[in-house]
Scaffold this motif. Structure first.
Motif, PDB file in Angstrom:
ATOM      1  N   ARG A  61       0.836  -1.001  -0.134  1.00 20.95           N
ATOM      2  CA  ARG A  61       0.092  -0.033   0.015  1.00 20.95           C
ATOM      3  C   ARG A  61       0.737   1.121   0.033  1.00 20.95           C
ATOM      4  NH1 ARG A  61      -5.978  -0.383  -0.076  1.00 20.95           N
ATOM      5  NH2 ARG A  61      -5.879  -1.978  -1.286  1.00 20.95           N
ATOM      6  N   LEU A  62       1.854   1.283   0.923  1.00 26.01           N
ATOM      7  CA  LEU A  62       2.751   2.580   0.970  1.00 26.01           C
ATOM      8  C   LEU A  62       3.788   2.750   0.074  1.00 26.01           C
ATOM      9  CD1 LEU A  62       2.794   2.475   5.022  1.00 26.01           C
ATOM     10  CD2 LEU A  62       1.314   3.781   3.427  1.00 26.01           C
ATOM     11  N   GLY A  63       3.977   1.696  -0.797  1.00 33.88           N
ATOM     12  CA  GLY A  63       5.426   1.642  -1.699  1.00 33.88           C
ATOM     13  C   GLY A  63       6.531   1.261  -1.185  1.00 33.88           C
ATOM     14  N   ALA A  64       7.511   0.847  -1.819  1.00 39.33           N
ATOM     15  CA  ALA A  64       8.724   0.100  -1.402  1.00 39.33           C
ATOM     16  C   ALA A  64       9.525   1.376  -0.754  1.00 39.33           C
ATOM     17  CB  ALA A  64       9.417  -0.484  -2.604  1.00 39.33           C
ATOM     18  N   GLU A  65       9.471   2.630  -1.214  1.00 41.35           N
ATOM     19  CA  GLU A  65      10.461   3.588  -0.809  1.00 41.35           C
ATOM     20  C   GLU A  65      10.060   3.986   0.540  1.00 41.35           C
ATOM     21  OE1 GLU A  65       7.139   5.407  -3.033  1.00 41.35           O
ATOM     22  OE2 GLU A  65       8.470   3.534  -3.200  1.00 41.35           O
ATOM     23  N   SER A  66       8.700   3.822   1.219  1.00 43.05           N
ATOM     24  CA  SER A  66       8.621   4.296   2.356  1.00 43.05           C
ATOM     25  C   SER A  66       9.427   3.779   3.391  1.00 43.05           C
ATOM     26  CB  SER A  66       7.101   4.146   2.554  1.00 43.05           C
ATOM     27  OG  SER A  66       6.131   4.705   2.123  1.00 43.05           O
ATOM     28  N   VAL A  67       9.551   4.399   4.566  1.00 44.01           N
ATOM     29  CA  VAL A  67      10.366   4.083   5.712  1.00 44.01           C
ATOM     30  C   VAL A  67       9.405   3.216   6.373  1.00 44.01           C
ATOM     31  CG1 VAL A  67      11.998   4.493   7.470  1.00 44.01           C
ATOM     32  CG2 VAL A  67      11.996   5.795   5.209  1.00 44.01           C
ATOM     33  N   ILE A  68       9.349   1.974   6.639  1.00 43.50           N
ATOM     34  CA  ILE A  68       8.334   1.477   7.701  1.00 43.50           C
ATOM     35  C   ILE A  68       9.378   0.652   9.057  1.00 43.50           C
ATOM     36  CG2 ILE A  68       6.871  -0.451   7.820  1.00 43.50           C
ATOM     37  CD1 ILE A  68       6.185   0.030   5.051  1.00 43.50           C
ATOM     38  N   HIS A  69       8.863   1.065  10.133  1.00 47.38           N
ATOM     39  CA  HIS A  69       9.411   0.322  11.275  1.00 47.38           C
ATOM     40  C   HIS A  69       8.145  -0.635  11.728  1.00 47.38           C
ATOM     41  CE1 HIS A  69      12.507   3.439  12.658  1.00 47.38           C
ATOM     42  NE2 HIS A  69      12.661   3.271  11.478  1.00 47.38           N
ATOM     43  N   ALA A  70       8.435  -1.863  11.679  1.00 47.58           N
ATOM     44  CA  ALA A  70       7.381  -2.897  12.133  1.00 47.58           C
ATOM     45  C   ALA A  70       7.651  -3.668  13.498  1.00 47.58           C
ATOM     46  CB  ALA A  70       7.648  -4.215  11.192  1.00 47.58           C
ATOM     47  N   HIS A  71       6.612  -3.692  14.093  1.00 52.41           N
ATOM     48  CA  HIS A  71       6.989  -4.064  15.803  1.00 52.41           C
ATOM     49  C   HIS A  71       6.074  -5.367  15.807  1.00 52.41           C
ATOM     50  CE1 HIS A  71       8.394   0.124  16.666  1.00 52.41           C
ATOM     51  NE2 HIS A  71       7.677   0.491  15.706  1.00 52.41           N
ATOM     52  N   ASP A  72       6.652  -6.104  16.580  1.00 55.90           N
ATOM     53  CA  ASP A  72       5.923  -7.511  17.045  1.00 55.90           C
ATOM     54  C   ASP A  72       4.795  -7.113  17.857  1.00 55.90           C
ATOM     55  OD1 ASP A  72       7.317  -8.796  15.660  1.00 55.90           O
ATOM     56  OD2 ASP A  72       8.781  -9.467  17.116  1.00 55.90           O
ATOM     57  N   TRP A  73       3.672  -8.086  17.993  1.00 56.84           N
ATOM     58  CA  TRP A  73       2.461  -7.831  18.850  1.00 56.84           C
ATOM     59  C   TRP A  73       3.001  -7.615  20.243  1.00 56.84           C
ATOM     60  CZ3 TRP A  73      -0.993  -6.471  15.908  1.00 56.84           C
ATOM     61  CH2 TRP A  73      -1.465  -7.376  14.811  1.00 56.84           C
ATOM     62  N   SER A  74       2.562  -6.636  21.120  1.00 59.20           N
ATOM     63  CA  SER A  74       2.850  -6.313  22.356  1.00 59.20           C
ATOM     64  C   SER A  74       4.262  -5.620  22.670  1.00 59.20           C
ATOM     65  CB  SER A  74       2.812  -7.359  23.566  1.00 59.20           C
ATOM     66  OG  SER A  74       1.307  -8.151  22.981  1.00 59.20           O
ATOM     67  N   GLU A  75       5.196  -5.618  21.562  1.00 56.83           N
ATOM     68  CA  GLU A  75       6.506  -5.125  21.949  1.00 56.83           C
ATOM     69  C   GLU A  75       6.342  -3.632  22.037  1.00 56.83           C
ATOM     70  OE1 GLU A  75       8.971  -5.394  18.061  1.00 56.83           O
ATOM     71  OE2 GLU A  75       9.596  -3.137  18.697  1.00 56.83           O
ATOM     72  N   ARG A  76       6.944  -3.044  23.226  1.00 60.40           N
ATOM     73  CA  ARG A  76       6.855  -1.582  23.530  1.00 60.40           C
ATOM     74  C   ARG A  76       8.032  -1.045  22.789  1.00 60.40           C
ATOM     75  NH1 ARG A  76       4.362  -0.556  28.375  1.00 60.40           N
ATOM     76  NH2 ARG A  76       2.643  -2.185  28.797  1.00 60.40           N
ATOM     77  N   PHE A  77       7.405   0.303  22.135  1.00 52.51           N
ATOM     78  CA  PHE A  77       8.632   1.235  21.724  1.00 52.51           C
ATOM     79  C   PHE A  77       8.083   2.499  22.136  1.00 52.51           C
ATOM     80  CE2 PHE A  77       5.901   2.611  17.912  1.00 52.51           C
ATOM     81  CZ  PHE A  77       4.970   1.665  17.963  1.00 52.51           C
ATOM     82  N   THR A  78       9.203   3.443  21.992  1.00 51.68           N
ATOM     83  CA  THR A  78       8.907   4.891  22.626  1.00 51.68           C
ATOM     84  C   THR A  78       8.824   5.856  21.343  1.00 51.68           C
ATOM     85  OG1 THR A  78      10.101   4.105  24.526  1.00 51.68           O
ATOM     86  CG2 THR A  78       9.690   6.515  24.121  1.00 51.68           C
ATOM     87  N   LEU A  79       7.767   6.721  21.653  1.00 55.49           N
ATOM     88  CA  LEU A  79       7.970   7.810  20.714  1.00 55.49           C
ATOM     89  C   LEU A  79       7.615   9.268  21.703  1.00 55.49           C
ATOM     90  CD1 LEU A  79       5.572   6.761  17.582  1.00 55.49           C
ATOM     91  CD2 LEU A  79       8.052   7.175  17.781  1.00 55.49           C
ATOM     92  N   GLY A  80       8.524  10.109  21.561  1.00 49.38           N
ATOM     93  CA  GLY A  80       8.335  11.459  22.555  1.00 49.38           C
ATOM     94  C   GLY A  80       8.055  10.923  23.965  1.00 49.38           C
ATOM     95  N   ASP A  81       7.246  11.368  24.720  1.00 48.93           N
ATOM     96  CA  ASP A  81       6.867  10.947  26.007  1.00 48.93           C
ATOM     97  C   ASP A  81       6.014   9.737  26.268  1.00 48.93           C
ATOM     98  OD1 ASP A  81       8.579  12.980  26.441  1.00 48.93           O
ATOM     99  OD2 ASP A  81       7.020  14.421  26.775  1.00 48.93           O
ATOM    100  N   THR A  82       5.758   9.050  24.994  1.00 48.21           N
ATOM    101  CA  THR A  82       4.859   7.900  25.138  1.00 48.21           C
ATOM    102  C   THR A  82       5.421   6.681  24.986  1.00 48.21           C
ATOM    103  OG1 THR A  82       4.154   8.300  22.937  1.00 48.21           O
ATOM    104  CG2 THR A  82       2.658   9.439  24.450  1.00 48.21           C
ATOM    105  N   SER A  83       4.836   5.601  25.377  1.00 49.98           N
ATOM    106  CA  SER A  83       5.350   4.334  25.151  1.00 49.98           C
ATOM    107  C   SER A  83       4.112   3.477  24.421  1.00 49.98           C
ATOM    108  CB  SER A  83       5.773   3.587  26.474  1.00 49.98           C
ATOM    109  OG  SER A  83       5.788   2.179  26.207  1.00 49.98           O
ATOM    110  N   LEU A  84       4.529   2.925  23.176  1.00 48.13           N
ATOM    111  CA  LEU A  84       3.412   2.465  22.502  1.00 48.13           C
ATOM    112  C   LEU A  84       3.678   1.040  22.310  1.00 48.13           C
ATOM    113  CD1 LEU A  84       4.290   5.258  21.508  1.00 48.13           C
ATOM    114  CD2 LEU A  84       2.429   4.786  19.481  1.00 48.13           C
TER     115      LEU A  84
END
Lengths: 340, 531
Positions: A61-84
């Protein structure tokens, strides 16, 4: 305030604490995308965070050139002051709910979801939270889905009937999600090859590559000119209905697989012979059950009219609001003709 | 009922008329005659006398499901059909369930509600619903609240019966006309052999209906082969003179007895055994013009009109055709002959039984010129009938054409919208339009049709996003879009806010090229109404 974590903006739903958008409709710097449907995944953003299970579809959908960060189910990652983290929503392959933790609060944005079993994707996972943002595409008690077993039997009986009458059976359904789910469900009862419209080929291929077992398929365009499709099952996107592409099938019987087919007038208006009630969204009991399961103190409702769901939740002792009451403006919400 | 539910499902699942006809013919052959009779009745559009109100049905649904009234209302607004809403909201029974025959529902169960108190009715409805599968809940509620609407015309039912009985459709149509009572005997009699005196009773002859003329006038051949008459805007009716009096039937095959006593009185001067086809019109005796349809409406509503109404709004039958004379069916004779006999018959009966005058013209050009006088004469245009034509059954193209004048048009602004019903359920398709009076837009017309599906979808999305206010199901929207509306007539009206009422309004086109300031003014409409 909830608006620290969620703020509707013209580009999409914004999280000020994490500085990212969820399912933005316009290019933004950081996008968190719940699933690959066109009204959620748009190309052009600087960086995408998606669930790993949906990566193949997102690439598509997004095209081959898009920068995609993939995360496993339930894996925590941080953006700004939030954990996702991402959790399955049961909508289509790789479809995710987004859990956002920040400012001492947990918010879950459901994206689109359903509670009925689906062999093509991981089942909806109830995620405990303080604030739950739920869709409400089918937010009225008239929407209660029949069991898939009944629907599959109905579809096969219809195809048999078409075979007796010597006409093709053309089943319209959305090319991403619904088509693959039907092909997987039908595979439990038959092994007959299904003929596919060109718009479905690539997406069915992606599902096969992701290991989903489905009926054998062949492109309609691969058939010889003048092939007789009598008694065959053909699947096509709704946009093909009434197009010149249909001419090759002569006097076909037509069906549409969608939650909207619950209402007789909706089927008759579209002129389909048969309506099969199959949806990748939660029905009314599914919406209420999910609100209870996540135990949220506050519910925001988006998509569809939503007003009936908000009012019913309030009547039954919940704090519920339309998402737009958070202020700001979201892009135009979908009408009763969209989503399925 | 299970068999009838299966028939309904088969009819609902195909758009092919031949498949529908086959399904009905098969049902008529299999079903017990007493049930088949009721199937003919309801498929042909027949209804029972209403024995439970919509409010009682909603109360029963609320009691059975525990849903709040507002949620039931919201759901109903979305579905657009109360019977279906109920079937979708009840828990429903798995396949099987009760199988009470159709005739028991129609003759015993549903009529029995009338004798009960509302609270007992509600209890009984709930008891009936519980053991029924969803499709039967839907059907029972449909039978209780109105007609079935399954894409089957009266004509198609007639064709299916003809196929089952192996008889001509015209004969079946005649046997079904008038007030046909659904009994086993009546059903079996539909298939009986033809008798010579069949037409002599009280049953009206099936009406011959004209089709709109869409092609150029000169394809009709020589003007001398045609009879031209004014197209009157009244009630099409059939007047039957029988030994014991006169009967008046509407085109909808309903008895109009008692409503138009002056016509029935005049008919008593006709000889026994004759049947006339014509148009009931309100017409002041000292004027050369008919009164507008609204005047006639006052008479339609009154079963026993009082002396004042009779004096203020007298009616007449403008006769077109003679179907029977001296007990002989004349329908196969050419119009030329029938009309000559009709003229001789009504001669001297005064204005209450008048002959619809022929509009003479020696060329199509001359006729086209005369047609421009239609409005002045308070008619809708011209009727063209082939002089050699028989009196046919139903709407058959070729011999009778209606050649209406172009409608009036107005550019008006969309002000309100509400969801439609049936095929248009869940979409905003019922619109109210306004025109300018000074700086305000005043509602002047409601219209439901004229847009294509793509336009309806586009407008529906727009309405949802641009709602200003809600009044129950009605939404007021930002005045933005201008539509060209067509209507057939306009007249001053004290009952309408704008002071004018338009007849048969519909949407001609979406004027995306116009802004709301380009819409018409109420004064323009008032001028038309007084003109």
């Amino acid at each position: 305030m909830d608006s620290d974590l969620l703020l509707p903006r013209p580009e999409g739903l914004y999280c000020p604490a994490g500085d990212f958008f969820i399912d933005p409709m316009q290019p933004v710097a950081r996008a968190v995308v719940t699933h690959a449907h066109g009204d959620h995944a748009r190309s052009g953003s600087g960086l995408y965070h998606v669930a790993s299970a949906g990566t193949l579809l997102m690439r598509e959908r997004l095209g081959a050139e898009s920068v995609i960060h993939a995360h496993d189910w339930s894996e925590r990652f941080t953006l700004g002051d939030t954990s996702l983290s991402f959790h399955p929503s049961g909508h289509i392959l790789g479809a995710a709910q987004v859990r956002i933790e920040g400012r001492g609060k947990v918010v879950v944005v459901s994206g689109d979801y359903k509670r009925d079993p689906d062999p093509t994707c991981a089942p909806f996972e109830p995620v405990p939270c303080d604030v739950f943002v739920t869709e409400s595409t089918f937010g009225l008690p008239i929407y209660r889905w029949p069991s898939m077993r009944t629907v599959v039997a109905d579809i096969l009986a219809w195809v048999d009937e078409c075979r007796d009458r010597g006409v093709p059976a053309v089943l319209f359904c959305y090319a991403l999600g619904k088509a693959q789910r039907l092909l997987a469900e039908l595979a439990t009862r038959t092994d007959r090859t299904v003929h596919l419209h060109g718009a479905m080929l690539r997406l069915v291929e992606v599902y096969r590559n992701a290991g989903v077992h489905m009926l054998p398929t062949v492109a309609v365009s691969e058939s010889a000119r003048g092939k007789d499709f009598a008694g065959e099952l053909i699947m096509a996107p709704p946009s093909a209905a009434g197009s010149p592409w249909m001419r090759r099938f002569g006097k076909a019987s037509t069906g549409f697989a969608s939650g909207w087919m619950q209402v007789r007038g909706a089927r008759r208006r579209r002129g389909y012979d048969r309506g099969f009630v199959v949806s990748d969204h939660a029905d009314w009991p599914g919406l209420l059950r999910s609100v209870d399961d996540c135990g949220a103190k506050r519910i925001y409702v988006t998509h569809g009219d939503g007003e009936a769901l908000v009012r019913h939740l309030r009547d039954t002792g919940h704090e519920a609001f339309p998402l737009r009451s958070l202020g700001g403006t979201l892009p135009e919400s979908r009408s009763s003709e969209e989503g399925d | 009922m299970r068999r009838f539910a299966a028939l309904f499902e088969a009819l609902d699942r195909t758009s092919s008329t031949s498949a529908k006809r086959d399904a009905m013919a098969a049902y008529f052959a299999e079903a017990p005659a007493v049930d088949a009779a009721w199937a003919v009745y309801v498929l042909g559009g027949g209804k029972l006398k209403r024995t439970a109100t919509s409010t009682e049905l909603r109360l029963a649904l609320a009691a059975e499901t525990g849903y709040a009234d507002w949620l039931i209302d919201d759901s109903y607004q979305h579905v657009g059909d109360l019977a279906e809403t109920i079937s979708l909201m009840l828990p429903g029974t798995e396949d099987g369930g009760d199988n009470v025959p159709l005739h028991v529902w129609m003759e015993a169960r549903l009529p029995s509600l009338a004798r009960l108190e509302p609270s007992e009715r509600i209890e009984l409805l709930r008891e009936w619903w519980r053991p029924l599968p969803r499709e039967q809940v839907f059907l029972v509620n449909k039978l209780l609240t109105g007609s079935l609407r399954v894409g089957v015309s009266h004509r198609l039912v007639v064709q299916a019966l003809a196929q089952w009985a192996d008889l001509p459709t015209d004969l079946i149509a005649h046997r079904l006309s008038g007030t046909w009572k659904p009994t086993a005997d009546a059903f079996l009699a539909l298939a009986g052999p033809e008798r010579a005196d069949e037409h002599a009773g009280e049953r009206p002859y099936p009406f011959f209906l004209a089709s709109p003329l869409e092609q150029d006038i000169d394809v009709l051949g020589s003007v001398g082969d045609w009879l031209a008459e004014w197209k009157w805007d009244g009630i099409r009716a059939q007047l039957m003179r029988r030994a014991d009096g006169a009967l008046l039937w509407s085109r909808g095959e309903e008895r109009l007895d008692g409503r138009f006593p002056e016509i029935e009185r005049a008919a008593l001067n006709l000889p026994d055994g004759c049947v006339l086809d014509g148009e009931i019109l309100a017409w002041t005796l000292d004027e050369a013009h008919p009164l507008p349809f609204a005047a006639l409406q006052k008479r339609i509503g009154k079963l026993k009109p009082g002396a004042k109404l009779l004096a203020d709004t007298p009616v007449r039958l403008m006769t077109y055709d003679l179907l029977e004379l001296d007990g002989q069916d004349l329908r196969e004779r050419p119009l030329r002959e029938r009309r000559a006999m009709l003229a001789a018959l009504v001669e001297g009966h005064g204005p209450t039984l008048a002959l619809s005058p022929a509009v003479d013209a020696s060329t199509w050009e001359a006729l086209t010129a005369v047609r421009h006088e239609s409005r002045e004469r308070r008619t809708e245009g011209l009727m063209l009938k082939r002089l050699e034509s028989p009196y046919r059954v139903g709407r058959k193209r070729g011999d009778w054409w209606k050649w209406k004048v172009d409608p009036y048009t107005v550019d008006a602004v969309l002000l309100y919208a509400q969801p439609g019903h049936g095929r248009r359920s869940g979409l905003f398709t019922d619109y109210t339009f306004g025109v300018w009076e000074g700086d305000t837009l005043v509602p002047v017309a409601k219209a439901y049709s004229g847009l294509d599906d793509a336009e309806i979808g586009r407008l529906d999305r727009w309405i949802r996003a641009h709602t200003i206010d809600r009044f129950g199901p009605v939404r007021s929207v930002e005045p933005t879009h201008v539509f060209e509306l067509a209507f057939e007539a306009i007249q001053a009206s004290g009952r309408h806010k704008a002071g004018v009422a338009v007849r048969f309004p519909r949407i001609l086109r979406w004027r995306t090229d116009l802004g709301i300031r380009d819409a018409d003014k109420l004064d323009d409409l008032r001028r038309l109404a007084s003109g």
